[in-house]
Design an enzyme around this catalytic site. Structure first.
Site, PDB file in Angstrom:
ATOM      1  N   HIS A 120      -2.896  -2.820   5.506  1.00  0.00           N
ATOM      2  CA  HIS A 120      -2.547  -1.603   4.505  1.00  0.00           C
ATOM      3  C   HIS A 120      -1.294  -2.209   3.651  1.00  0.00           C
ATOM      4  CE1 HIS A 120      -2.667   2.862   4.158  1.00  0.00           C
ATOM      5  NE2 HIS A 120      -2.697   2.402   3.020  1.00  0.00           N
ATOM      6  N   TYR A 126      -3.658   7.620   7.629  1.00  0.00           N
ATOM      7  CA  TYR A 126      -4.167   9.028   7.029  1.00  0.00           C
ATOM      8  C   TYR A 126      -4.236   9.989   8.422  1.00  0.00           C
ATOM      9  CZ  TYR A 126      -5.286   6.079   3.016  1.00  0.00           C
ATOM     10  OH  TYR A 126      -5.193   5.130   1.942  1.00  0.00           O
TER      11      TYR A 126
END
Ligand SMILES: NC(=O)c1ccc[n+]([C@@H]2O[C@H](COP(=O)([O-])OP(=O)(O)OC[C@H]3O[C@@H](n4cnc5c(N)ncnc54)[C@H](OP(=O)(O)O)[C@@H]3O)[C@@H](O)[C@H]2O)c1
Length: 268
Positions: free
Chosen positions: A118, A57
């Site tokens: 992730h 992000y």
């Protein structure tokens, strides 16, 4: 804030805030970083303590700065971040150590509450070395809990073969368009806590249906769907740039759905 126990005995808040568009131009995931963390400031002020970020992000540092500047004790927060699965981050053990230390530095903290992989790592050797370094950081007290994200049941079984520490969490997509009920049941049966990402994505038809159920409780579609998740054991991380919605999402925790409504919602 309601908490739930993880398989290592620690506790995680049932509801937190996502951050994947925070600190970015036009609130867009791929937007240029602009340092605007007003939405996170407002979430913290309202009482959100679980904050979900990720290296991909690009906003770990902004999240860290905002948490620090809130003036609230670090121990009151529950910080989650995630390691991407590209070679740049997981090529070998030393690279993984560097990546994890960089997250600690970005988040301006000496420990991270929950560190996730992730997405699945196809290469078994890299999966093993990444998990081993995560375990090493747990033993050093730099990470409290470790887990995964988007791992299928088969991916979880692969990890089972060598993991000394069982994953505490698997963060997966779960919303009315795709509850992933079977997948979630598999995790709950194995004491791996499911966490739902993208929880608010739904259709107008589902919104009407959930609003109708909500009428009995004085709640909106969003509050009903979040309560459905937490009531069945799924931790949620809705993200909003709007304080009205942030508040409404928090207020999903102050009522209980009937067993009958739980069944109806599961069948959407
Ligand atoms: N592990 C993974 O692979 C993965 C993938 C995707 C996301 N995530 C994590 O999960 C978090 C949440 O997912 P997401 O951000 O993709 O989507 P989301 O939280 O499902 O949806 C965000 C959207 O819902 C709206 N919204 C939020 N609360 C609302 C409410 N009460 N009423 C009406 N609309 C509402 C927001 O608009 P407003 O801003 O206008 O309120 C925003 O447009 C992410 O931020 C990220 O931290 C993880």
């Amino acid at each position: 804030m309601e908490h739930v126990r993880l398989n290592n005995g620690t506790r995680i808040p049932y509801l937190g805030t996502g951050t994947n568009t925070y600190g970015k131009e036009n609130n867009e995931y791929n937007g240029k970083l602009n340092g605007d963390f007003t939405a996170l400031e407002s979430a913290i002020e309202m009482g959100y303590r679980l904050i979900d970020t990720a290296i991909s992000y690009r906003n770990e540092a902004g999240v860290g700065k905002t948490v620090k500047e809130s003036g609230i004790d670090r121990k009151a927060f529950y910080l989650t971040t995630k390691i991407p699965v590209d070679d740049e981050y997981i090529k070998d053990k030393e690279t993984v150590r560097k990546t994890l230390n960089q997250s600690l530095e970005n988040l301006e903290t000496d420990y991270i509450d929950l560190y996730l992989i992730h997405r699945p790592i196809e290469n078994d050797e890299k999966l093993k070395l990444t998990w081993e370094v995560l375990e090493e950081f747990v033993s050093k007290g730099k990470i409290k809990s470790i887990g995964v994200s988007n791992f299928s049941n088969e991916d979880l079984e692969k990890l089972d073969k060598f993991a000394t520490i069982k994953p505490a969490v698997n963060q997966i997509k779960s919303n009315p368009t795709q509850w992933n009920n079977e997948w979630i049941k598999y995790m709950l049966d194995r004491d791996i806590r499911p966490q739902g990402w993208g929880p608010m994505k739904t259709t107008d038809q589902h919104k009407d249906y959930l609003n109708k159920i909500g009428e009995n409780y004085g709640k909106t579609w969003g509050q009903v769907l979040l309560r459905y998740q937490t009531q069945r054991g799924v931790v949620v991380i809705p993200k909003s740039h709007n304080p009205v919605n942030q508040k409404a999402n928090l207020e999903s925790l102050d009522f209980l759905l009937s067993d009958e409504d739980m069944v109806k919602i599961a069948q959407l």
